[in-house]
Scaffold this motif. Structure first.
Motif, PDB file in Angstrom:
ATOM      1  N   LYS A  39       0.852  -1.186   0.000  1.00 58.35           N
ATOM      2  CA  LYS A  39       0.000   0.000   0.000  1.00 58.35           C
ATOM      3  C   LYS A  39       0.886   1.234   0.000  1.00 58.35           C
ATOM      4  N   ALA A  40       0.357   2.330  -0.516  1.00 58.01           N
ATOM      5  CA  ALA A  40       1.116   3.573  -0.551  1.00 58.01           C
ATOM      6  C   ALA A  40       0.223   4.744  -0.179  1.00 58.01           C
ATOM      7  N   PHE A  41       0.850   5.806   0.315  1.00 59.72           N
ATOM      8  CA  PHE A  41       0.112   7.036   0.584  1.00 59.72           C
ATOM      9  C   PHE A  41       1.027   8.239   0.394  1.00 59.72           C
ATOM     10  N   ASP A  42       0.383   9.394   0.154  1.00 62.47           N
ATOM     11  CA  ASP A  42       1.106  10.658   0.041  1.00 62.47           C
ATOM     12  C   ASP A  42       1.514  11.130   1.418  1.00 62.47           C
ATOM     13  N   ALA A  43       2.716  11.635   1.524  1.00 61.58           N
ATOM     14  CA  ALA A  43       3.206  12.206   2.777  1.00 61.58           C
ATOM     15  C   ALA A  43       3.809  13.584   2.483  1.00 61.58           C
ATOM     16  N   GLY A  44       3.035  14.401   1.811  1.00 64.47           N
ATOM     17  CA  GLY A  44       3.506  15.739   1.473  1.00 64.47           C
ATOM     18  C   GLY A  44       4.389  15.719   0.243  1.00 64.47           C
ATOM     19  N   ASP A  45       5.680  15.861   0.439  1.00 59.07           N
ATOM     20  CA  ASP A  45       6.598  15.938  -0.701  1.00 59.07           C
ATOM     21  C   ASP A  45       7.127  14.578  -1.157  1.00 59.07           C
ATOM     22  N   HIS A  46       6.632  13.495  -0.578  1.00 59.98           N
ATOM     23  CA  HIS A  46       7.078  12.164  -0.988  1.00 59.98           C
ATOM     24  C   HIS A  46       5.964  11.142  -0.772  1.00 59.98           C
ATOM     25  N   LYS A  47       6.208   9.924  -1.227  1.00 58.86           N
ATOM     26  CA  LYS A  47       5.277   8.808  -1.056  1.00 58.86           C
ATOM     27  C   LYS A  47       5.854   7.844  -0.027  1.00 58.86           C
ATOM     28  N   VAL A  48       4.979   7.226   0.735  1.00 59.85           N
ATOM     29  CA  VAL A  48       5.360   6.169   1.659  1.00 59.85           C
ATOM     30  C   VAL A  48       4.721   4.886   1.152  1.00 59.85           C
ATOM     31  N   VAL A  49       5.531   3.843   1.034  1.00 55.98           N
ATOM     32  CA  VAL A  49       5.055   2.550   0.545  1.00 55.98           C
ATOM     33  C   VAL A  49       5.277   1.526   1.651  1.00 55.98           C
ATOM     34  N   ILE A  50       4.208   0.832   2.025  1.00 55.66           N
ATOM     35  CA  ILE A  50       4.278  -0.179   3.073  1.00 55.66           C
ATOM     36  C   ILE A  50       4.152  -1.551   2.419  1.00 55.66           C
ATOM     37  N   HIS A  51       5.149  -2.392   2.652  1.00 56.94           N
ATOM     38  CA  HIS A  51       5.189  -3.735   2.074  1.00 56.94           C
ATOM     39  C   HIS A  51       5.081  -4.745   3.203  1.00 56.94           C
ATOM     40  N   GLY A  52       4.327  -5.798   2.992  1.00 56.98           N
ATOM     41  CA  GLY A  52       4.274  -6.906   3.931  1.00 56.98           C
ATOM     42  C   GLY A  52       4.764  -8.169   3.248  1.00 56.98           C
ATOM     43  N   TYR A  53       5.790  -8.791   3.807  1.00 55.52           N
ATOM     44  CA  TYR A  53       6.351 -10.035   3.269  1.00 55.52           C
ATOM     45  C   TYR A  53       6.019 -11.184   4.208  1.00 55.52           C
ATOM     46  N   THR A  54       5.974 -12.381   3.687  1.00 59.28           N
ATOM     47  CA  THR A  54       5.657 -13.552   4.495  1.00 59.28           C
ATOM     48  C   THR A  54       6.541 -13.620   5.737  1.00 59.28           C
ATOM     49  N   ASP A  55       7.850 -13.428   5.553  1.00 54.71           N
ATOM     50  CA  ASP A  55       8.811 -13.457   6.653  1.00 54.71           C
ATOM     51  C   ASP A  55      10.118 -12.843   6.168  1.00 54.71           C
ATOM     52  N   GLU A  56      11.071 -12.664   7.083  1.00 53.07           N
ATOM     53  CA  GLU A  56      12.341 -12.039   6.698  1.00 53.07           C
ATOM     54  C   GLU A  56      13.137 -12.864   5.690  1.00 53.07           C
ATOM     55  N   PRO A  57      13.224 -14.191   5.821  1.00 50.94           N
ATOM     56  CA  PRO A  57      13.965 -14.954   4.810  1.00 50.94           C
ATOM     57  C   PRO A  57      13.378 -14.768   3.395  1.00 50.94           C
ATOM     58  N   THR A  58      12.059 -14.703   3.294  1.00 59.07           N
ATOM     59  CA  THR A  58      11.427 -14.475   1.992  1.00 59.07           C
ATOM     60  C   THR A  58      11.805 -13.100   1.473  1.00 59.07           C
ATOM     61  N   TYR A  59      11.747 -12.092   2.327  1.00 66.38           N
ATOM     62  CA  TYR A  59      12.144 -10.735   1.947  1.00 66.38           C
ATOM     63  C   TYR A  59      13.587 -10.732   1.437  1.00 66.38           C
ATOM     64  N   ARG A  60      14.490 -11.299   2.217  1.00 63.03           N
ATOM     65  CA  ARG A  60      15.917 -11.319   1.838  1.00 63.03           C
ATOM     66  C   ARG A  60      16.115 -12.017   0.491  1.00 63.03           C
ATOM     67  N   LYS A  61      15.444 -13.144   0.322  1.00 67.23           N
ATOM     68  CA  LYS A  61      15.578 -13.887  -0.931  1.00 67.23           C
ATOM     69  C   LYS A  61      15.106 -13.040  -2.111  1.00 67.23           C
ATOM     70  N   LEU A  62      13.958 -12.387  -1.948  1.00 69.13           N
ATOM     71  CA  LEU A  62      13.411 -11.583  -3.036  1.00 69.13           C
ATOM     72  C   LEU A  62      14.257 -10.348  -3.328  1.00 69.13           C
ATOM     73  N   VAL A  63      14.697  -9.663  -2.297  1.00 72.85           N
ATOM     74  CA  VAL A  63      15.412  -8.400  -2.476  1.00 72.85           C
ATOM     75  C   VAL A  63      16.872  -8.611  -2.862  1.00 72.85           C
ATOM     76  N   ASP A  64      17.498  -9.638  -2.357  1.00 73.87           N
ATOM     77  CA  ASP A  64      18.924  -9.847  -2.597  1.00 73.87           C
ATOM     78  C   ASP A  64      19.244 -10.487  -3.939  1.00 73.87           C
ATOM     79  N   ASP A  65      18.250 -10.970  -4.650  1.00 71.22           N
ATOM     80  CA  ASP A  65      18.479 -11.626  -5.940  1.00 71.22           C
ATOM     81  C   ASP A  65      18.509 -10.574  -7.053  1.00 71.22           C
ATOM     82  N   PRO A  66      19.703 -10.281  -7.606  1.00 70.85           N
ATOM     83  CA  PRO A  66      19.788  -9.241  -8.639  1.00 70.85           C
ATOM     84  C   PRO A  66      19.063  -9.604  -9.937  1.00 70.85           C
TER      85      PRO A  66
END
Length: 95
Positions: A39-66
Motif C-alpha cells: 500500500k502507498a500514501f502521500d506524505a507531502g513531498d514524498h510517497k510512503v510505501v508499506i510492504h508486507g512479506y511472508t517473513d524475513e527470509p522471503t524478503y531477503r531472498k526476493l530483495v537480494d536476488d539481482p
C-alpha cells in the motif's frame, strides 16, 4: 510478517509520470509470491510505501536476488528514471 516502509520522491519535472509508474510498479510487485500486501500514501513531498512479506527470509531472498522478480519488476517499470528511493525501515511485525 516482515514489514518494510519505504519512502520515494518524484524527480523534479516527473511528478505525474511518477504517480503512474509507481502504481504500475506496486501492481507488479503485489503479484510476487511472498509479498502479502503493498500500500502507498502521500506524505507531502514524498510517497510512503508499506510492504508486507511472508517473513524475513522471503524478503531477503526476493530483495537480494539481482535477477529475481523484484529486480525485474523495478527494471521493467523503470521507476528509478522518474523517482528516487529515499530510504526504508524494516522489521518483524509486532503481533
Amino acid at each position: 510478517m516482515y514489514m518494510v516502509v519505504s519512502r520515494w520522491k518524484a524527480l523534479p519535472g516527473h511528478e505525474e509520470e511518477f504517480e503512474q509508474v509507481g502504481r504500475n510498479t506496486r501492481d507488479k510487485l503485489t503479484g510476487i509470491q511472498g509479498i502479502e500486501f503493498m500500500k502507498a500514501f502521500d506524505a507531502g513531498d514524498h510517497k510512503v510505501v508499506i510492504h508486507g512479506y511472508t517473513d524475513e527470509p522471503t524478503y531477503r531472498k526476493l530483495v537480494d536476488d539481482p535477477n529475481g522478480a523484484i529486480a525485474q519488476a523495478m527494471k521493467d517499470t523503470n521507476i528509478e528514471s522518474v523517482g528516487e528511493w529515499m530510504g526504508s525501515d524494516r522489521g518483524e511485525s509486532i503481533e
